[in-house]
Scaffold this active site. Structure first.
Site, mmCIF file in Angstrom:
data_model
loop_
_atom_site.group_PDB
_atom_site.id
_atom_site.type_symbol
_atom_site.label_atom_id
_atom_site.label_comp_id
_atom_site.label_asym_id
_atom_site.label_seq_id
_atom_site.Cartn_x
_atom_site.Cartn_y
_atom_site.Cartn_z
ATOM 1 N N MET A 87 97.386 23.724 9.080
ATOM 2 C CA MET A 87 98.427 23.332 8.126
ATOM 3 C C MET A 87 99.105 22.048 8.566
ATOM 4 O O MET A 87 99.330 21.817 9.751
ATOM 5 C CB MET A 87 99.457 24.472 8.001
ATOM 6 C CG MET A 87 100.590 24.240 7.025
ATOM 7 S SD MET A 87 102.036 23.387 7.737
ATOM 8 C CE MET A 87 102.977 24.789 8.319
ATOM 9 N N GLU A 216 109.217 32.174 4.271
ATOM 10 C CA GLU A 216 109.685 32.266 5.657
ATOM 11 C C GLU A 216 110.649 33.440 5.797
ATOM 12 O O GLU A 216 111.577 33.591 4.987
ATOM 13 C CB GLU A 216 110.361 30.985 6.112
ATOM 14 C CG GLU A 216 110.901 31.101 7.543
ATOM 15 C CD GLU A 216 111.487 29.844 8.121
ATOM 16 O OE1 GLU A 216 110.826 28.789 8.048
ATOM 17 O OE2 GLU A 216 112.621 29.911 8.636
ATOM 18 N N ASP A 254 120.163 29.420 9.308
ATOM 19 C CA ASP A 254 118.739 29.591 9.598
ATOM 20 C C ASP A 254 118.532 29.634 11.111
ATOM 21 O O ASP A 254 118.576 28.599 11.782
ATOM 22 C CB ASP A 254 118.010 28.390 8.986
ATOM 23 C CG ASP A 254 116.500 28.509 9.104
ATOM 24 O OD1 ASP A 254 115.830 27.470 9.045
ATOM 25 O OD2 ASP A 254 115.997 29.635 9.264
ATOM 26 N N ASP A 256 115.821 30.946 12.937
ATOM 27 C CA ASP A 256 114.459 30.672 13.447
ATOM 28 C C ASP A 256 114.237 31.308 14.817
ATOM 29 O O ASP A 256 113.703 30.679 15.729
ATOM 30 C CB ASP A 256 114.200 29.169 13.526
ATOM 31 C CG ASP A 256 114.149 28.525 12.155
ATOM 32 O OD1 ASP A 256 114.353 27.299 12.080
ATOM 33 O OD2 ASP A 256 113.933 29.232 11.166
#
Ligand code: DIG
Ligand code: MN
Ligand code: MN
Ligand code: MN
Length: 388
Positions: A87, A216, A254, A256
């Site tokens: 990707m 996600e 976010d 992560d």
């Protein structure tokens, strides 16, 4: 054992393990890592491949000669370590030029620059062997929402996507697009806030067959939504082209975080869905960790983080297999079947409608049936807690 191997198809973005630990309130805590070093170390950890934004590898504004030299070195490292690039994506959020958005910016010259930058980044991704191209519109949104008609933001994004789909077809590239939703951050509100919004948007594109989604974990969870249900809808629509795995606490920025580090039950249900142990389709694409190590970590801690993401996935895969093979579980989720009744509503006919009206149904009796879900969920928790 649960140690990762290339056949597990685990990938990391250069920007993930390469994250130097900067945050809105503090400077970087780790030295930058060379992309070739990241390739070597991820291979050592048992990863399958690496992903990248254009500028993770080629600095913004680099000359063509510089770009070619960097790419040649990177390709050599990939070759040396048996790593692939499934990707690629474009950084359309870092440079100040994108401060009002990229594809949806009010200035047509900014929009043109964003599309041209994406064409160059697509060329780079294809040159490195990518078959999936992700679009995350980090700057595509607003604070002062009066700045543009929100429908204009949608129209401009559609124009960019249609143009870039045509570019890929014109170049004869074997590439599919995967759109990644996020509700906010860095913008106050980001257009196409959830995977659901993206799934509809894709249906309005000229070449929708080559466009899917890249959901996600953190981004759906930020909104308080079920990530598992969003992924299930994408799979059911044949649009789960890629996935970003990480950990996240609901209602926060976010984060992560390392995969599985925050909500083990949802991570388990996600792995169960992706691996198809509950029956049905298995996701066959890369298991990409779009996550980074805690700011407290040194480089050794970064590789602990990477191994933790992959080991947790493999442990949960083993537990999902055990759970769905557990006879007590299978008995509890064995669905009640009544072929005669089910046939009635599977397709319409006036006969079926009449038969439906004539059916003897006893709602009070149906309501009295206990479903045994307490036992089922306790069994799942006991599998997760390692006592089954
Ligand atoms: C943020 O979650 C985004 C960017 O990191 C990148 O564009 C995309 C690729 O997975 N995820
Ligand atoms: Mn994220
Ligand atoms: Mn992120
Ligand atoms: Mn992501």
């Amino acid at each position: 054992d649960f140690d990762p191997r290339p056949s597990d198809q685990f990938t990391f973005g250069l920007w993930t393990v390469g994250n130097p630990g900067r945050d809105p309130f503090g400077e970087a805590v780790r030295e930058p890592m060379a992309p070739t070093h990241i390739v070597a170390k991820l291979a050592e950890c048992g990863a399958y491949g690496v992903n990248l934004h254009d500028n993770d590898l080629v600095p913004f504004g680099a000359s063509a000669a510089e770009r070619d030299r960097i790419v040649a070195d990177f390709k050599a490292a990939l070759e040396d370590h048996g790593m692939v690039v499934p990707m690629a994506t474009t950084n359309l959020f870092g440079h100040p030029v994108f401060k009002d958005g990229a594809f949806s910016a009010n200035d047509p010259k900014v929009r043109a620059f964003a599309i041209r930058k994406t064409m160059d980044a697509i060329d780079l991704g294809v040159e490195l062997g990518a078959s999936t191209y992700v679009f995350w519109g980090g700057r595509e949104g607003t604070e002062a929402d009066a700045c543009r008609d929100p429908r204009e933001g949608i129209k401009r994004t559609r124009e960019a996507m249609n143009f870039l789909c045509e570019y890929v077809r014109d170049q004869g590239y074997d590439l599919r697009f995967a759109l990644e939703a996020k509700p906010n951050e860095p913008r106050g509100d980001i257009y196409f806030a959830t995977t659901g919004h993206m799934l509809h948007f894709i249906e309005t594109l000229d070449h929708k067959q080559m466009v899917g989604v890249n959901p996600e974990v953190a981004h759906e969870t930020m909104s308080g939504l079920s990530f598992v249900h969003g992924v299930a809808q994408a799979m059911e629509a044949g649009k789960l082209f890629h996935i970003d795995l990480n950990g996240q606490r609901i209602g926060r920025y976010d984060q992560d975080l390392r995969f599985g580090s925050e909500d083990l039950k949802q991570a388990f249900l996600l792995v169960r869905l992706l691996e198809g142990t509950l029956g049905g389709e298995r996701y066959e694409g890369p298991r990409h960790f779009d996550a980074h190590a805690y700011r407290t970590e040194d480089e050794a801690g970064v590789w602990d983080f990477a191994r933790g993401c992959m080991r947790t996935y493999n442990i949960l895969r083993a537990k999902a297999r055990a759970f769905d093979a557990d006879p007590q579980v299978r008995e509890l989720i064995a669905e009640a079947r009544d072929e005669g009744v089910q046939a009635l509503t599977r397709s319409y006919s006036s006969e079926n409608a009449a038969a439906l009206r004539g059916l003897e149904l006893d709602p009070a009796g149906l309501a009295r049936r206990g479903l045994g879900y307490e036992r089922l969920d306790q069994l799942m928790c006991e599998h997760l807690m390692g006592v089954r």
